[in-house]
Structures are given as structure tokens and as C-alpha cells.
Design a protein around this motif. Sequence first.
Motif, PDB file in Angstrom:
ATOM      1  N   ASN A 121       3.657   3.260   5.727  1.00  0.00           N
ATOM      2  CA  ASN A 121       4.028   2.775   7.059  1.00  0.00           C
ATOM      3  C   ASN A 121       4.904   3.830   7.730  1.00  0.00           C
ATOM      4  O   ASN A 121       5.526   4.627   7.028  1.00  0.00           O
ATOM      5  CB  ASN A 121       4.825   1.470   6.933  1.00  0.00           C
ATOM      6  CG  ASN A 121       6.015   1.636   5.998  1.00  0.00           C
ATOM      7  OD1 ASN A 121       5.858   1.920   4.822  1.00  0.00           O
ATOM      8  ND2 ASN A 121       7.207   1.487   6.521  1.00  0.00           N
ATOM      9  N   TYR A 157       0.854  -1.205   0.000  1.00  0.00           N
ATOM     10  CA  TYR A 157       0.000   0.000   0.000  1.00  0.00           C
ATOM     11  C   TYR A 157       0.887   1.251   0.000  1.00  0.00           C
ATOM     12  O   TYR A 157       1.918   1.302   0.681  1.00  0.00           O
ATOM     13  CB  TYR A 157      -0.902   0.024   1.235  1.00  0.00           C
ATOM     14  CG  TYR A 157      -2.188  -0.747   1.056  1.00  0.00           C
ATOM     15  CD1 TYR A 157      -2.183  -2.140   1.041  1.00  0.00           C
ATOM     16  CD2 TYR A 157      -3.417  -0.090   0.901  1.00  0.00           C
ATOM     17  CE1 TYR A 157      -3.360  -2.856   0.860  1.00  0.00           C
ATOM     18  CE2 TYR A 157      -4.603  -0.800   0.726  1.00  0.00           C
ATOM     19  CZ  TYR A 157      -4.564  -2.173   0.704  1.00  0.00           C
ATOM     20  OH  TYR A 157      -5.731  -2.877   0.524  1.00  0.00           O
ATOM     21  N   GLU A 193       2.714  -9.525   5.654  1.00  0.00           N
ATOM     22  CA  GLU A 193       1.542  -9.878   6.449  1.00  0.00           C
ATOM     23  C   GLU A 193       1.944 -10.824   7.598  1.00  0.00           C
ATOM     24  O   GLU A 193       1.537 -10.635   8.746  1.00  0.00           O
ATOM     25  CB  GLU A 193       0.489 -10.538   5.573  1.00  0.00           C
ATOM     26  CG  GLU A 193      -0.703 -10.906   6.422  1.00  0.00           C
ATOM     27  CD  GLU A 193      -1.856 -11.484   5.643  1.00  0.00           C
ATOM     28  OE1 GLU A 193      -1.771 -11.587   4.420  1.00  0.00           O
ATOM     29  OE2 GLU A 193      -2.837 -11.833   6.312  1.00  0.00           O
ATOM     30  N   HIS A 250       3.820  -8.996  10.217  1.00  0.00           N
ATOM     31  CA  HIS A 250       2.870  -8.207  11.028  1.00  0.00           C
ATOM     32  C   HIS A 250       2.204  -9.117  12.066  1.00  0.00           C
ATOM     33  O   HIS A 250       2.043  -8.723  13.224  1.00  0.00           O
ATOM     34  CB  HIS A 250       1.781  -7.585  10.150  1.00  0.00           C
ATOM     35  CG  HIS A 250       2.163  -6.280   9.514  1.00  0.00           C
ATOM     36  ND1 HIS A 250       2.223  -5.091  10.209  1.00  0.00           N
ATOM     37  CD2 HIS A 250       2.509  -5.969   8.249  1.00  0.00           C
ATOM     38  CE1 HIS A 250       2.580  -4.111   9.393  1.00  0.00           C
ATOM     39  NE2 HIS A 250       2.764  -4.621   8.203  1.00  0.00           N
ATOM     40  N   SER A 271       6.390  -2.736   5.839  1.00  0.00           N
ATOM     41  CA  SER A 271       5.479  -2.165   4.840  1.00  0.00           C
ATOM     42  C   SER A 271       4.097  -2.796   4.966  1.00  0.00           C
ATOM     43  O   SER A 271       3.976  -3.955   5.360  1.00  0.00           O
ATOM     44  CB  SER A 271       6.029  -2.424   3.440  1.00  0.00           C
ATOM     45  OG  SER A 271       7.235  -1.739   3.265  1.00  0.00           O
ATOM     46  N   PRO A 272       3.037  -2.044   4.625  1.00  0.00           N
ATOM     47  CA  PRO A 272       1.674  -2.571   4.752  1.00  0.00           C
ATOM     48  C   PRO A 272       1.261  -3.346   3.500  1.00  0.00           C
ATOM     49  O   PRO A 272       1.375  -2.845   2.390  1.00  0.00           O
ATOM     50  CB  PRO A 272       0.827  -1.315   4.892  1.00  0.00           C
ATOM     51  CG  PRO A 272       1.610  -0.255   4.198  1.00  0.00           C
ATOM     52  CD  PRO A 272       3.048  -0.643   4.196  1.00  0.00           C
ATOM     53  N   THR A 323      -1.451   1.801  12.248  1.00  0.00           N
ATOM     54  CA  THR A 323      -0.273   2.636  12.484  1.00  0.00           C
ATOM     55  C   THR A 323      -0.486   4.118  12.148  1.00  0.00           C
ATOM     56  O   THR A 323      -0.178   4.983  12.954  1.00  0.00           O
ATOM     57  CB  THR A 323       0.930   2.125  11.656  1.00  0.00           C
ATOM     58  OG1 THR A 323       0.493   1.971  10.298  1.00  0.00           O
ATOM     59  CG2 THR A 323       1.451   0.801  12.181  1.00  0.00           C
ATOM     60  N   HIS A 333      -3.199  -2.888   8.232  1.00  0.00           N
ATOM     61  CA  HIS A 333      -1.867  -2.533   8.736  1.00  0.00           C
ATOM     62  C   HIS A 333      -1.720  -1.014   8.836  1.00  0.00           C
ATOM     63  O   HIS A 333      -1.002  -0.503   9.694  1.00  0.00           O
ATOM     64  CB  HIS A 333      -0.774  -3.069   7.809  1.00  0.00           C
ATOM     65  CG  HIS A 333      -0.788  -4.574   7.668  1.00  0.00           C
ATOM     66  ND1 HIS A 333      -0.294  -5.218   6.562  1.00  0.00           N
ATOM     67  CD2 HIS A 333      -1.227  -5.548   8.488  1.00  0.00           C
ATOM     68  CE1 HIS A 333      -0.432  -6.515   6.704  1.00  0.00           C
ATOM     69  NE2 HIS A 333      -1.005  -6.752   7.871  1.00  0.00           N
ATOM     70  N   ILE A 334      -2.405  -0.302   7.945  1.00  0.00           N
ATOM     71  CA  ILE A 334      -2.290   1.165   7.937  1.00  0.00           C
ATOM     72  C   ILE A 334      -3.181   1.762   9.019  1.00  0.00           C
ATOM     73  O   ILE A 334      -2.779   2.694   9.727  1.00  0.00           O
ATOM     74  CB  ILE A 334      -2.706   1.740   6.569  1.00  0.00           C
ATOM     75  CG1 ILE A 334      -1.935   1.025   5.469  1.00  0.00           C
ATOM     76  CG2 ILE A 334      -2.464   3.239   6.521  1.00  0.00           C
ATOM     77  CD1 ILE A 334      -2.476   1.276   4.096  1.00  0.00           C
TER      78      ILE A 334
END
Length: 350
Positions: free
Chosen positions: A146, A32, A312, A315, A152-153, A162, A158-159
Amino acid sequence: MIKLSDSPADIEKAADILKSGRLVAFPTETVYGLGADAFNTFALARVFEVKGRPRFDPLIIHIANLDALERIACIDGFDSQRRKQLNLLIDSFWPGPLTLVLPKRREVPDLATAGLPTAAVRFPSHPIARNLITLSTGAVAAPSANPFGRLSPSRAEHIIDTLGNSIDCIIDGGPCSVGVESTVLELLPVPRLLRLGGISMEQLELLIGPVEKNNAELECGPVKKEQFAAPSPGMLQSHYAPQTPLFLHSQKAMTVLPYNEKEGYLFFSAKNRESWNCRTIAGQLPDNNKPQTILTLSEEGNTTEAAANLFEYLHILDKSGVTCIHAETLPEEGIGAAVNDRLRRASVIH
Ligand code: AMP
Ligand code: MG
């Protein structure tokens, strides 16, 4: 922050947000991106602020048609060989995960290129990214969405976790298919790889002949040493890192690692996982109720699938509360080399 879908009406809304100088996180085939109008210095400044990204780290400008390339790059100084190489690269890998570093036009804000005389340009293949770019300003500067130096997303969640409070909009387009960032290639004076990524070194050399490898960790960029940590800051030694310490092992070393239920394990394939002598130092087997701490990037041992799952799974392990993560290296070929590069930069010992 508003969350939008991939419907045409929502993409149009997101494009309006970009046009008004605000920030939109959007999916691409790699990871992303956090998008800003590439010609709006206020919006660019916010990207650096929100990510906590140092100003010496230039952004990739995303386009959605070849005409837009002329607004950003100037290739008048290219001889016939470089022109030929550029055309081959564009024909073969655009749209796709290849970023080209080219001499920039004066109009491109210095903030986007960190004062460098070159600009990094990419034409993503993801349909949402392409529609968004086309409907907004045609040139969208977008680093990964990120906080600087972190993982990284590869999903919208994930975004939200954060940067959710500091950006204006996220388009949720599901998981990213490539999963590692784009390959960054400089063309002048000679083709030189600045970052490994979605297009492999083998693919590049097959198409345009020899490509210089980066010894970026040691070198400094074309401008002042104190300003630029590396020619391509994606090559910073510590980058793409989870908050949990990560230890990188060879495949062989991983097979004899003692099992500790407080620690996380990231295997390449089912075969490698099964060859692990999974016992605690006292010889006990793990508790089967803790499967989330032993993950496998690709059951079949497919490097492309492994790359798509990399961020992923990191994460997931990062959030699982383990005290450290043990990961094994992938075969050093094709996109496996890019995954190894990210794992090395994410690890505590380089
Ligand atoms: P990201 O923040 O993940 O989008 O990464 C962007 C990458 O492109 C970073 O490694 C940047 O350093 C690199 N990059 C962008 N512009 C340039 C440039 N003009 N010269 C060299 N590397 C660049
Ligand atoms: Mg990044």
C-alpha cells in the motif's frame, strides 16, 4: 502490470519477475506484500520509491524454509536462554504471522534494514507466498503493498486501485485470512514487542515468559534520533490510515452516537450494532437503502473474524464517499488488541 493467478505456472512466472529484480505483489495470511529480492538493492530501492516509504522504515524479509534464516540472521551472540526462546517461537509460530527482529548478517543490504544492525524475518504460512519465495530467491523483502501510511491491502483489488500502475505484477490469491499485519518481536537484549499483530501478547508470554511492551511512540530507535522516528515504524502514531477521517469510540459512546447519513459506522458485532440508538439528531431512522455505510466486522462478535475483515471494511467505507468514519473499539484481548492498535493509528485523535 500483469495480473496472475495462483496456478503453478503463474507462480513460476512471478518468481522469474522477482529474480529479474522487479516487484511482485503477493498474498500472505496477514495482508498482501510488495515483494522484492532481499539481496537486490535496485529492487529494494524501487519498493521505497513505489510506496513513497521513507528510507528509515526497514522491511520484513520473508523466507520459506529455516535454512534461509542463516543467510539473513546471525544468532552467535545469543545465550542459552535466548536460543531457547528463539527455538520455541520458531517451533510454535512459524510458519505464521510472527516477525522476529534478529542481529543481521553483513551481507543483508542496509536498504532492507534501514541501516539497523538487525533484520526482521518472517516465515509466512500462505501457500502462494511460500511457493513464490521458494521458486524465486528464497529471501523476499516485502512491506505491505500500500502507499506509505495508508490502509493495508487485504485483497488484490486494493493494490490495483493504488499501486497498479507502478508495479510489475500482482498474484491474486483472494482475501487474506488473518487480515492484520504480523506481530513484530525483538529478542535482544530482552524480548520486546515492537508491533501488535496476528500473534497476541498473551500467546507470546505463555510461551517465552515476560515480554516488554513497546513504549515506542515515546522512544527512539537504537540509531540516531533524527534518522529513526520509532524503533519500529509500524508504531508511528499515524499509520494504516484511510483517507476519510476516522473517529474511534468506546463501545458505550458508540451506542449514543447520533446517526448522520453522510457518515460511516463500523461496529464490532451485531449485538453492539443493535444496541445503537440509531436515530438522527431529529429522531429519524436511517434510510435502509444505504447499508454500505453501516458495517459490522463480525456478526457473532468474533475478534479473529473482525481482524480478517478490518482493512477490507475500512476500504469499503473509505471509497463510499462518507465524510467521516465512526468505529468502535474491540475487546482488548488476543487479536482484538491488534485491531484496536490499527484503529487508534488510523484515527484522527489518538
Ligand atoms: P510493513 O511495512 O507493514 O511490512 O511493516 C514492517 C514492520 O516491521 C515495520 O513496523 C518495521 O518498522 C518493522 N521492522 C522491520 N525491520 C525492523 C528492524 N530491524 N527493527 C525494528 N523493526 C523492524
Ligand atoms: Mg505496512
